[in-house]
Design a protein around this motif. Structure first.
Motif, PDB file in Angstrom:
ATOM      1  N   THR A 181       0.841  -1.208   0.000  1.00 12.56           N
ATOM      2  CA  THR A 181       0.000   0.000   0.000  1.00 12.56           C
ATOM      3  C   THR A 181       0.873   1.255   0.000  1.00 12.56           C
ATOM      4  O   THR A 181       0.646   2.189  -0.778  1.00 12.56           O
ATOM      5  CB  THR A 181      -0.907   0.020   1.256  1.00 12.56           C
ATOM      6  OG1 THR A 181      -1.540  -1.233   1.343  1.00 12.56           O
ATOM      7  CG2 THR A 181      -1.943   1.124   1.191  1.00 12.56           C
ATOM      8  N   SER A 182       1.884   1.256   0.896  1.00 12.32           N
ATOM      9  CA  SER A 182       2.705   2.484   0.946  1.00 12.32           C
ATOM     10  C   SER A 182       3.487   2.697  -0.342  1.00 12.32           C
ATOM     11  O   SER A 182       3.894   3.823  -0.653  1.00 12.32           O
ATOM     12  CB  SER A 182       3.680   2.481   2.126  1.00 12.32           C
ATOM     13  OG  SER A 182       3.531   1.377   2.933  1.00 12.32           O
ATOM     14  N   THR A 183       3.688   1.615  -1.110  1.00 11.52           N
ATOM     15  CA  THR A 183       4.435   1.748  -2.363  1.00 11.52           C
ATOM     16  C   THR A 183       3.522   2.165  -3.529  1.00 11.52           C
ATOM     17  O   THR A 183       3.987   2.718  -4.529  1.00 11.52           O
ATOM     18  CB  THR A 183       5.104   0.390  -2.701  1.00 11.52           C
ATOM     19  OG1 THR A 183       5.757  -0.088  -1.529  1.00 11.52           O
ATOM     20  CG2 THR A 183       6.106   0.496  -3.826  1.00 11.52           C
ATOM     21  N   ALA A 184       2.229   1.884  -3.400  1.00 13.74           N
ATOM     22  CA  ALA A 184       1.306   2.148  -4.511  1.00 13.74           C
ATOM     23  C   ALA A 184       1.155   3.649  -4.764  1.00 13.74           C
ATOM     24  O   ALA A 184       1.263   4.466  -3.842  1.00 13.74           O
ATOM     25  CB  ALA A 184      -0.066   1.553  -4.198  1.00 13.74           C
ATOM     26  N   ALA A 185       0.937   3.999  -6.022  1.00 12.47           N
ATOM     27  CA  ALA A 185       0.687   5.403  -6.376  1.00 12.47           C
ATOM     28  C   ALA A 185      -0.784   5.726  -6.098  1.00 12.47           C
ATOM     29  O   ALA A 185      -1.604   4.816  -5.997  1.00 12.47           O
ATOM     30  CB  ALA A 185       0.987   5.596  -7.858  1.00 12.47           C
ATOM     31  N   PRO A 186      -1.141   7.029  -5.975  1.00 13.36           N
ATOM     32  CA  PRO A 186      -2.559   7.373  -5.782  1.00 13.36           C
ATOM     33  C   PRO A 186      -3.415   6.744  -6.871  1.00 13.36           C
ATOM     34  O   PRO A 186      -3.066   6.807  -8.051  1.00 13.36           O
ATOM     35  CB  PRO A 186      -2.570   8.896  -5.876  1.00 13.36           C
ATOM     36  CG  PRO A 186      -1.181   9.313  -5.514  1.00 13.36           C
ATOM     37  CD  PRO A 186      -0.278   8.211  -5.964  1.00 13.36           C
ATOM     38  N   GLY A 187      -4.497   6.106  -6.464  1.00 10.27           N
ATOM     39  CA  GLY A 187      -5.407   5.490  -7.425  1.00 10.27           C
ATOM     40  C   GLY A 187      -4.955   4.113  -7.883  1.00 10.27           C
ATOM     41  O   GLY A 187      -5.610   3.499  -8.734  1.00 10.27           O
ATOM     42  N   GLU A 188      -3.844   3.604  -7.327  1.00 13.63           N
ATOM     43  CA  GLU A 188      -3.305   2.318  -7.797  1.00 13.63           C
ATOM     44  C   GLU A 188      -3.591   1.197  -6.797  1.00 13.63           C
ATOM     45  O   GLU A 188      -3.658   1.413  -5.597  1.00 13.63           O
ATOM     46  CB  GLU A 188      -1.792   2.457  -7.988  1.00 13.63           C
ATOM     47  CG  GLU A 188      -1.162   1.266  -8.690  1.00 13.63           C
ATOM     48  CD  GLU A 188       0.336   1.474  -8.923  1.00 13.63           C
ATOM     49  OE1 GLU A 188       0.781   1.236 -10.058  1.00 13.63           O
ATOM     50  OE2 GLU A 188       1.058   1.868  -7.982  1.00 13.63           O
ATOM     51  N   ILE A 189      -3.737  -0.047  -7.356  1.00 12.57           N
ATOM     52  CA  ILE A 189      -3.842  -1.234  -6.502  1.00 12.57           C
ATOM     53  C   ILE A 189      -2.619  -2.096  -6.796  1.00 12.57           C
ATOM     54  O   ILE A 189      -2.453  -2.575  -7.924  1.00 12.57           O
ATOM     55  CB  ILE A 189      -5.112  -2.063  -6.815  1.00 12.57           C
ATOM     56  CG1 ILE A 189      -6.373  -1.185  -6.714  1.00 12.57           C
ATOM     57  CG2 ILE A 189      -5.215  -3.271  -5.892  1.00 12.57           C
ATOM     58  CD1 ILE A 189      -7.640  -1.860  -7.227  1.00 12.57           C
ATOM     59  N   LEU A 190      -1.781  -2.294  -5.787  1.00 10.28           N
ATOM     60  CA  LEU A 190      -0.609  -3.163  -5.957  1.00 10.28           C
ATOM     61  C   LEU A 190      -0.880  -4.476  -5.246  1.00 10.28           C
ATOM     62  O   LEU A 190      -1.373  -4.480  -4.108  1.00 10.28           O
ATOM     63  CB  LEU A 190       0.634  -2.528  -5.348  1.00 10.28           C
ATOM     64  CG  LEU A 190       1.438  -1.551  -6.199  1.00 10.28           C
ATOM     65  CD1 LEU A 190       2.751  -1.217  -5.500  1.00 10.28           C
ATOM     66  CD2 LEU A 190       1.734  -2.122  -7.592  1.00 10.28           C
ATOM     67  N   VAL A 191      -0.523  -5.612  -5.890  1.00  9.52           N
ATOM     68  CA  VAL A 191      -0.831  -6.916  -5.286  1.00  9.52           C
ATOM     69  C   VAL A 191       0.408  -7.800  -5.344  1.00  9.52           C
ATOM     70  O   VAL A 191       1.323  -7.564  -6.147  1.00  9.52           O
ATOM     71  CB  VAL A 191      -2.002  -7.614  -6.022  1.00  9.52           C
ATOM     72  CG1 VAL A 191      -3.244  -6.735  -6.005  1.00  9.52           C
ATOM     73  CG2 VAL A 191      -1.643  -7.961  -7.464  1.00  9.52           C
ATOM     74  N   ASP A 192       0.429  -8.854  -4.499  1.00 10.49           N
ATOM     75  CA  ASP A 192       1.573  -9.770  -4.530  1.00 10.49           C
ATOM     76  C   ASP A 192       1.356 -10.818  -5.630  1.00 10.49           C
ATOM     77  O   ASP A 192       0.307 -10.829  -6.316  1.00 10.49           O
ATOM     78  CB  ASP A 192       1.827 -10.383  -3.147  1.00 10.49           C
ATOM     79  CG  ASP A 192       0.734 -11.345  -2.697  1.00 10.49           C
ATOM     80  OD1 ASP A 192      -0.198 -11.589  -3.488  1.00 10.49           O
ATOM     81  OD2 ASP A 192       0.805 -11.850  -1.565  1.00 10.49           O
ATOM     82  N   GLY A 193       2.317 -11.728  -5.793  1.00 15.48           N
ATOM     83  CA  GLY A 193       2.300 -12.669  -6.906  1.00 15.48           C
ATOM     84  C   GLY A 193       1.067 -13.560  -6.933  1.00 15.48           C
ATOM     85  O   GLY A 193       0.442 -13.748  -8.000  1.00 15.48           O
ATOM     86  N   ASP A 194       0.676 -14.118  -5.757  1.00 18.72           N
ATOM     87  CA  ASP A 194      -0.477 -15.041  -5.733  1.00 18.72           C
ATOM     88  C   ASP A 194      -1.774 -14.333  -6.111  1.00 18.72           C
ATOM     89  O   ASP A 194      -2.630 -14.875  -6.810  1.00 18.72           O
ATOM     90  CB  ASP A 194      -0.616 -15.665  -4.336  1.00 18.72           C
ATOM     91  CG  ASP A 194       0.487 -16.700  -4.110  1.00 18.72           C
ATOM     92  OD1 ASP A 194       1.129 -17.107  -5.106  1.00 18.72           O
ATOM     93  OD2 ASP A 194       0.715 -17.064  -2.933  1.00 18.72           O
ATOM     94  N   VAL A 195      -1.912 -13.096  -5.625  1.00 19.03           N
ATOM     95  CA  VAL A 195      -3.134 -12.342  -5.958  1.00 19.03           C
ATOM     96  C   VAL A 195      -3.134 -12.038  -7.458  1.00 19.03           C
ATOM     97  O   VAL A 195      -4.167 -12.164  -8.139  1.00 19.03           O
ATOM     98  CB  VAL A 195      -3.236 -11.039  -5.123  1.00 19.03           C
ATOM     99  CG1 VAL A 195      -4.449 -10.218  -5.552  1.00 19.03           C
ATOM    100  CG2 VAL A 195      -3.319 -11.365  -3.642  1.00 19.03           C
ATOM    101  N   ALA A 196      -1.951 -11.686  -8.006  1.00 12.65           N
ATOM    102  CA  ALA A 196      -1.865 -11.356  -9.436  1.00 12.65           C
ATOM    103  C   ALA A 196      -2.258 -12.565 -10.281  1.00 12.65           C
ATOM    104  O   ALA A 196      -3.000 -12.441 -11.275  1.00 12.65           O
ATOM    105  CB  ALA A 196      -0.459 -10.896  -9.780  1.00 12.65           C
ATOM    106  N   ARG A 197      -1.760 -13.763  -9.876  1.00 12.04           N
ATOM    107  CA  ARG A 197      -2.101 -14.987 -10.646  1.00 12.04           C
ATOM    108  C   ARG A 197      -3.610 -15.194 -10.669  1.00 12.04           C
ATOM    109  O   ARG A 197      -4.200 -15.498 -11.679  1.00 12.04           O
ATOM    110  CB  ARG A 197      -1.401 -16.209 -10.022  1.00 12.04           C
ATOM    111  CG  ARG A 197      -0.115 -16.569 -10.784  1.00 12.04           C
ATOM    112  CD  ARG A 197       0.502 -17.840 -10.256  1.00 12.04           C
ATOM    113  NE  ARG A 197       0.956 -17.711  -8.886  1.00 12.04           N
ATOM    114  CZ  ARG A 197       2.033 -17.026  -8.510  1.00 12.04           C
ATOM    115  NH1 ARG A 197       2.778 -16.411  -9.429  1.00 12.04           N
ATOM    116  NH2 ARG A 197       2.384 -16.936  -7.254  1.00 12.04           N
ATOM    117  N   GLU A 198      -4.244 -15.025  -9.511  1.00 10.58           N
ATOM    118  CA  GLU A 198      -5.703 -15.204  -9.445  1.00 10.58           C
ATOM    119  C   GLU A 198      -6.409 -14.122 -10.280  1.00 10.58           C
ATOM    120  O   GLU A 198      -7.401 -14.387 -10.959  1.00 10.58           O
ATOM    121  CB  GLU A 198      -6.154 -15.128  -7.982  1.00 10.58           C
ATOM    122  CG  GLU A 198      -7.652 -15.203  -7.768  1.00 10.58           C
ATOM    123  CD  GLU A 198      -8.208 -16.617  -7.842  1.00 10.58           C
ATOM    124  OE1 GLU A 198      -7.407 -17.584  -7.741  1.00 10.58           O
ATOM    125  OE2 GLU A 198      -9.433 -16.746  -8.029  1.00 10.58           O
ATOM    126  N   ALA A 199      -5.858 -12.909 -10.242  1.00  9.73           N
ATOM    127  CA  ALA A 199      -6.480 -11.788 -10.966  1.00  9.73           C
ATOM    128  C   ALA A 199      -6.546 -12.091 -12.468  1.00  9.73           C
ATOM    129  O   ALA A 199      -7.474 -11.660 -13.166  1.00  9.73           O
ATOM    130  CB  ALA A 199      -5.724 -10.499 -10.708  1.00  9.73           C
TER     131      ALA A 199
END
Ligand code: BTN
Length: 597
Positions: free
Chosen positions: A540-558
C-alpha cells in the motif's frame, strides 16, 4: 394513588356559556387532533389519557393514564392577525393564573409557552406545555391544547427536565384545575386583542433577561440576551450588535446559555444520567458486590479493571445491583466449567474494549447530528441535550446490540468452522488488503474539524458498505486507513476495485491507494497479524494514488478474474519485508460497458 378524573363533577364545574360543547373521555389519540377535525368555537375536550399526544415541532407529549391533564379548546382568534402570535403566549398566561389560583404554585413561562416550576435545588423543570394550532377553514379559530403533569412521580415523567404539580406539593384535583383554566381562558380571550395584557406575560416570562441560545435549525443557532417580546409575540434577542426577533415557528429550541450552568449542576446531571442508565443509585462497595453475587472476593475488582473502568477502592460506594448481576453471570460460567477464571476476565476485557469504542462512536454520531457549531465544540447545554437523547435511545438500542452481537458470533463461528483444517497449521488463509487515503495528513492541516469528521465518517461508511457487500470483513479503520480481509482472493480483488470506485465517487474524499496480499494470517483479538499483513501494508505504501498493488499469488488469481487487467511491475523492494514480485491491477473498462449493455 392519584384520584380518578370524575367526569360528572368536572362537567358540573364548566358553564355552558360560552362552552357550548364539553366532552370528557377516558382515552383519545390526541385532543388537539380531534378538535382540529371539527373546530366549532368554544368546544372543550378533556381526556384522561392520550395515546398519541402531540407537542410542538412534531414532538410527542407523553403522560401515563390517570395522572395528567390533557385538554384542548377551540377559541376564536383575535380580529387583528398581527395579534395571532400572542395567542399561544396568552394561553400560557391563562394556564399559569389557573395553576396559581388552585395550587398556590407560581409557574414561570418559558417563551413561548412552556410552564416551569422551580424545584428545591433552584433548577427549573417543565410542568406543562401548550400546543396552539390554527384550525382550517371557516372563521379564524385556534385549537389550544394544554398538557399538565399533575400526579406523576419522578419515575412516571418522560424526562429529567420534567416535574409535576404534586411533586411540588400540590394536592389539587384535576377537575378544579381544568375548570380554572377554562375560566382564565374566557377572561383572557375577552381581551386578547389588547396589548396591555402583554406586560403580565412579560413579567411572568423567565426567558426575558436570560442569556439564551436560539437553535434556528439543526445546524444553525445564535446567542444573545433575550430582551423583549415584540408586538407579533416574537422573542427579541440582542446578540451584541443587533436585536433579532425570532418567531415561534422558526425556532427549535431556546435554552439558557451554557455560561449560566453552574459546575454543581453538571455533576448532579451526570449522577442522574448514570442512575437512569444503571437503573438505581450507587449503594454498594466492592465487598458487598462479591458477597451478593456469591463470588470470590477479588473477582468484581478484576472484572472492573479488565473492562477498563477506574479502579474502585474498598471503601468506595460505586456499585449497584447491575454490577451484582454482571458478576453473578461471569461467576456462573466459571462455576459451570464453561471457561476458566482467566478466560472469563479476558472475555470481560473483550466486551469492555469493544463496547467502549461502540458507545463513543454512537455518542459522536448523535452529537454530530445535534451540534450546530461549525467547530464541533460541544457546550454544556448541548452536552446535556446529547446525553438526554442518548439515554432516550439506549433502551431501544439494547436489543439491536444483542442482535448484532449474536449475528457476529454466528458469522465468526461459520468462518472458524470453514477455516478448520485436518492438519494443524498456525493461522488461517486470508486475502488481506490495506486501503489508504492519499495526502490525509496535509488534509488534516487544511480542513476544519467538522469537515474532517464528516470525511472520516463518510470514508468509514463507504468502506463498511463495500466490504460487507463483497462478503468481506473490516478488521479496523484508523482514520485514513482501512484493513480488510476476505476468505477468497477473488473477493479481496473485488473489494479493492469497488473501494477505489466508491471512494472516487464520494465527494470530498481524496484518492485511495491499495495493497493486497494473500496467505496465512494469525487472527487475535479481532485483529490480524503476520507476514501477509505486513506485505499488504508495504504494498500500500508503495502504490501510487489510485493504484492497486498486489503480490504474486493475488496477481495470478487476478488473471482468471474476467474484469481484471494485470500489469507486471516486477520485483519491488518492500522495507522490512524484502523483495516481492508485484503487479498493479485495475478493473477493465470493458466490463463496465458489458454491464451497461
Ligand atoms: C409542548 O410542550 O410541546 C406542547 C405540549 C402540548 C400537549 C397538549 S396535551 C393536550 C393537547 N393534545 C395534544 O395532542 N397536545 C396538547
Amino acid at each position: 394513588m392519584a384520584p380518578v378524573l370524575e367526569a360528572d363533577r368536572l362537567r358540573a364545574l364548566i358553564p355552558s356559556e360560552p362552552w357550548n360543547r364539553v366532552d370528557i373521555v377516558d382515552e383519545v389519540g390526541s385532543t388537539n387532533a380531534v378538535l382540529m377535525a371539527d373546530p366549532q368555537p368554544w368546544r372543550v375536550l378533556v381526556a384522561d389519557h392520550q395515546t398519541s399526544g402531540r407537542g410542538r415541532l412534531e414532538r410527542s407529549w407523553q403522560a401515563p393514564a390517570g395522572l395528567g391533564i390533557s385538554m384542548s379548546v377551540t377559541l376564536p382568534l383575535p380580529q387583528e392577525p398581527v395579534r395571532w402570535g400572542w395567542v399561544p403566549l396568552l394561553v400560557g398566561l391563562a394556564t399559569r393564573r389557573a395553576i396559581a389560583r388552585i395550587t398556590g404554585l407560581s409557574a414561570g413561562l418559558k417563551w413561548p409557552n412552556d410552564l416551569l416550576l422551580t424545584i428545591g435545588d433552584g433548577q427549573q423543570r417543565k410542568v406543562g406545555g401548550i400546543l396552539c394550532e390554527v384550525a382550517p377553514g371557516g372563521d379564524p379559530t385556534v385549537v389550544a391544547g394544554i398538557g399538565l403533569n399533575v400526579w406523576q412521580t419522578n419515575d412516571q415523567l418522560p424526562t429529567e427536565a420534567a416535574t409535576s404539580l404534586s411533586l411540588n406539593g400540590s394536592t389539587a384535583d384535576r377537575e378544579d384545575i381544568v375548570a380554572a383554566v377554562l375560566e382564565e381562558l374566557v377572561a383572557i380571550e375577552g381581551v386578547w386583542g389588547d396589548p396591555v395584557r402583554d406586560d403580565d406575560y412579560r413579567a411572568a416570562c423567565v426567558t426575558l433577561g436570560q442569556r439564551v441560545k436560539v437553535q434556528v435549525s439543526h445546524d444553525r443557532s445564535s446567542g444573545g440576551r433575550a430582551v423583549d417580546i415584540d408586538e407579533h409575540g416574537r422573542l427579541v434577542v440582542d446578540d451584541g450588535e443587533q436585536r433579532v426577533p425570532h418567531s415561534v415557528g422558526d425556532i427549535i429550541h431556546v435554552r439558557p446559555d451554557a455560561a449560566s450552568i453552574r459546575p454543581q449542576d453538571r455533576s448532579a446531571f451526570v449522577d442522574r444520567m448514570e442512575q437512569r442508565l444503571m437503573g438505581s443509585p450507587r449503594t454498594l462497595r466492592r465487598a458487598d458486590v462479591a458477597e451478593l453475587a456469591g463470588s470470590r472476593p477479588g473477582l468484581p475488582q478484576e472484572l472492573w479493571r479488565a473492562m477498563g473502568f477506574a479502579n474502585a477502592r474498598d471503601e468506595d460506594i460505586v456499585f449497584n445491583r447491575r454490577d451484582v448481576e454482571a458478576v453473578r453471570g461471569i461467576e456462573r460460567i466459571i462455576d459451570r466449567g464453561l471457561v476458566d477464571a482467566e478466560t472469563a476476565v479476558r472475555l470481560a476485557r473483550a466486551v469492555g474494549r469493544s463496547t467502549d469504542r461502540m458507545e463513543m462512536w454512537m455518542l459522536q454520531l448523535v452529537s454530530d447530528m445535534m451540534t450546530a457549531e461549525q467547530d464541533l465544540e460541544v457546550d454544556t447545554t448541548t452536552a446535556f441535550d446529547v446525553a438526554e437523547r442518548l439515554i432516550a435511545i439506549a433502551d431501544e438500542m439494547t436489543p439491536l446490540i444483542d442482535y448484532v452481537s449474536r449475528r457476529n458470533l454466528a458469522n465468526a463461528i461459520s468462518r472458524m468452522v470453514a477455516d478448520a483444517e485436518p492438519e494443524s497449521h498456525v493461522g488461517v488463509v486470508r486475502t488481506v488488503g490495506f486501503a489508504d487515503l492519499v495526502s490525509f495528513t496535509s488534509l488534516v492541516r487544511t480542513t476544519s474539524e467538522r469537515d474532517l469528521a464528516e470525511l472520516v465518517t463518510s470514508f468509514e461508511t463507504t468502506v463498511s458498505d463495500v466490504v460487507a457487500q463483497a462478503g468481506g470483513a473490516v478488521v479496523k479503520t484508523v482514520g485514513d486507513e482501512v484493513l480488510f480481509t476476505h476468505r477468497s482472493i477473488a473477493g479481496g480483488i473485488r473489494i479493492a476495485f469497488d473501494l477505489l470506485e466508491a471512494v472516487a465517487r464520494t465527494p470530498k474524499l481524496p484518492r485511495l491507494r491499495i495493497g493486497v496480499a494473500t496467505g496465512r494470517v494469525l487472527a487475535r483479538q479481532g485483529d490480524v497479524y503476520g507476514h501477509t499483513v505486513n506485505r499488504a501494508s508495504r504494498l500500500t505504501s508503495t502504490a501510487a494514488p489510485g493504484e492497486i498493488l498486489v503480490d504474486g499469488d493475488v496477481a495470478r488469481e487476478a488473471l482468471t478474474v474476467p474484469d481484471a487487467d494485470v500489469f507486471d511491475v516486477g520485483l519491488v523492494h518492500l522495507p522490512g519485508v524484502g523483495d516481492v514480485q508485484a503487479s498493479a491491477i485495475s478493473r477493465s473498462p470493458r466490463s463496465d460497458s458489458q454491464e451497461d449493455a
